[in-house]
Design a protein around this motif. Sequence first.
Motif: not given
Length: 283
Positions: A193-200, A220-227
């Motif tokens: 359910f994550g959104i990746c945005n190069h501009q943010k 800590l910039y680890v996003y793999s756990g998602g939402c």
Amino acid sequence: MNSCVTNWPPKPKPSINNPPKPALTHGKYPDLTGADPTIKFHNNIVLWQSFDDSTNTWLPGAKIVYDRLYNESRTTLRSWKNNENPESGQFSAELLEKMGTRDLVLYYRNSNYSEKLFLYDLNNQYIKVSYVYNNNESYFIYSAVSPSTFPRFVLKATGEFNLYVWDEDLPQWNLVWKAIPQLCEILGFCGDFGICNHQKVPLCDCPNGFKPMDPTDWDLYVYSGGCKRRNPLQCTKGGSDKFLTMPNMHFLLGMEIGASAGPTLAMEIGASAPGIEWLGQRR
């Protein structure tokens, strides 16, 4: 049976004309005066050397080796799990030989994603990178262009491959070159359910009605756990839940959406990805 000795090369004795460099203290001062620690037999056959386990750092004189006898990489750089945890993280870098090419390849764990760094990309005004080969092995190795320069490569937890040079006057490590992977092209980088945005900044976000599964990891910039959902769905209880329209999105190639485990919504905002971005320019 040959006996084994541990050889820790001595550091140069201090003198007025050649004072020792300061030791590494809380990340502020580099210690680049010592040689690579090794374990050898008395006949000088090397059993182990610290350069063989480079963790996330590539130092001058260290080799990133490809084994030509077994057709596999022998040396792997591995990022930290996050900026505070030196456990192996999501990214790695290896020398790859294939179809007559030799590249330093960045990988993202459990994914088909990879980025190739060519030899001419790595060379710059501070360092000279060389490719050496024989029948048994091939490797990348580099040295400083100036004897007074102290460089080091670091594979960051975020996937950036950075070159730092020590500034004696400040004193601090200065970032002089970097390669940035296309993180929004990595399947599952922002998790379910994550959104990746190069501009943010930060790259990953959650849709309305969702929140990070583990906020500490996200800090800590680890996003793999998602939402995860903030509130359970109310569809079966007479609720008013409905689909949310989100423009300017696309699903990544190879994405599967299954009803049983729920969809994995790793998406990208924006029409194009920046590719590998070098300090001051793009390629």
